[in-house]
Scaffold this motif. Sequence first.
Motif, mmCIF file in Angstrom:
data_model
loop_
_atom_site.group_PDB
_atom_site.id
_atom_site.type_symbol
_atom_site.label_atom_id
_atom_site.label_comp_id
_atom_site.label_asym_id
_atom_site.label_seq_id
_atom_site.Cartn_x
_atom_site.Cartn_y
_atom_site.Cartn_z
ATOM 1 N N GLN A 1 -22.936 -14.809 -39.465
ATOM 2 C CA GLN A 1 -22.766 -16.024 -40.255
ATOM 3 C C GLN A 1 -23.875 -17.031 -39.984
ATOM 4 O O GLN A 1 -24.340 -17.732 -40.896
ATOM 5 C CB GLN A 1 -21.399 -16.648 -39.967
ATOM 6 C CG GLN A 1 -20.236 -15.838 -40.488
ATOM 7 C CD GLN A 1 -20.270 -15.661 -41.985
ATOM 8 O OE1 GLN A 1 -20.504 -16.613 -42.727
ATOM 9 N NE2 GLN A 1 -20.028 -14.446 -42.444
ATOM 10 N N ASP B 1 -26.967 -16.334 -38.999
ATOM 11 C CA ASP B 1 -28.182 -15.829 -39.640
ATOM 12 C C ASP B 1 -28.175 -16.162 -41.132
ATOM 13 O O ASP B 1 -29.192 -16.596 -41.694
ATOM 14 C CB ASP B 1 -28.296 -14.312 -39.445
ATOM 15 C CG ASP B 1 -28.660 -13.925 -38.021
ATOM 16 O OD1 ASP B 1 -29.078 -14.804 -37.251
ATOM 17 O OD2 ASP B 1 -28.501 -12.737 -37.682
ATOM 18 N N ALA B 2 -27.013 -15.967 -41.772
ATOM 19 C CA ALA B 2 -26.902 -16.274 -43.197
ATOM 20 C C ALA B 2 -27.070 -17.775 -43.448
ATOM 21 O O ALA B 2 -27.702 -18.202 -44.430
ATOM 22 C CB ALA B 2 -25.557 -15.795 -43.733
ATOM 23 N N GLN C 1 -30.794 -18.640 -43.174
ATOM 24 C CA GLN C 1 -31.527 -18.140 -44.318
ATOM 25 C C GLN C 1 -31.324 -19.041 -45.535
ATOM 26 O O GLN C 1 -32.278 -19.355 -46.265
ATOM 27 C CB GLN C 1 -31.110 -16.710 -44.649
ATOM 28 C CG GLN C 1 -31.570 -15.678 -43.633
ATOM 29 C CD GLN C 1 -31.003 -14.306 -43.903
ATOM 30 O OE1 GLN C 1 -30.370 -14.074 -44.928
ATOM 31 N NE2 GLN C 1 -31.233 -13.378 -42.978
ATOM 32 N N LYS C 2 -30.091 -19.480 -45.734
ATOM 33 C CA LYS C 2 -29.811 -20.369 -46.862
ATOM 34 C C LYS C 2 -30.503 -21.701 -46.678
ATOM 35 O O LYS C 2 -31.004 -22.291 -47.652
ATOM 36 C CB LYS C 2 -28.292 -20.554 -46.988
ATOM 37 C CG LYS C 2 -27.879 -21.325 -48.238
ATOM 38 C CD LYS C 2 -26.382 -21.345 -48.398
ATOM 39 C CE LYS C 2 -25.975 -22.063 -49.672
ATOM 40 N NZ LYS C 2 -24.506 -22.098 -49.852
#
Length: 293
Positions: free
Chosen positions: A283, A285-286, A289-290
């Motif tokens: 989560q 990492d996501a 990235q966002k």
Amino acid sequence: MILVTAAHGNQGRLLVPKLLAAGQRVRACVRTQASAGRLHTLGVQEIVVGDISDPAVLARAIRGVEKVYHVGPTIHPRERAMGLAVVDAARAEGVKHLVFSSVLHAITTDLVQHEIKRDIEEHLLSSGLEFTILQPANYMLPLKLRPVFEQGVFELSWSLERRQSLVDLGDVTDVACMALIESERHAGATYELAAPGRFTAHDLGDIISRVLGRQIAVREIDADTYLRAWVGDADPRQATHQIKVLRAISARYSSHDFVGNPNVLTWLLGHPPTTFEAYVHGQYDAFLQKADQ
């Protein structure tokens, strides 16, 4: 054809693509045209838009399907009636297998949503239908972690010293997919689904801190603050059920642990379940990235 209720909810968003990838024909029941549009882009063959508590909507949704995956909407005041009606409609339609998403320790009747799911389980057991009942622990959910990443504070509306078991919804929907596709193997089963670990809030805060590389504060908030996060400024007279559910959660989890065992989930998956630390890594990492986009 497999009917998935609440097909754009927390579970449905993960389950529907897995069923499609496995070559299954899916009919999705959703509340809004916006949800229907997103499912259309995934390749869902049939979509019914409407409130499944409406008998006409339920009749359209269940007509001609062989299997049903039913997950009740979160803290919905008609959750019990919906569940009972789905079971009755499935029996009348001659559905071959109904998989019901219940909750870990549904017999804990001082938790309102558990009592509701227990009643639906009992109705399903008495229906004569082939069934599988899934009983997941508390979900690992992104919505619980995003404020932690942004604000550096992990909040719970119950005692920070009480322990809880968690489960990744990816693992839960993997099991749901198995149960729907391999009906004979899983018929008549009731599965408790929990990942390894029994965590206090402090344990969870330590894990998040380790993943983020910075210290995360852990804070207990009162039930009414938790309520506002769920129901906002809704008229309390219109949110009686939601208030009752959330206050019961705070009271029960402050006076008792809520723990399960990972053995069943490990056996079903054929590999160790997702740990909370691995989930937080994914989560975070996501989230990063966002933020970079």
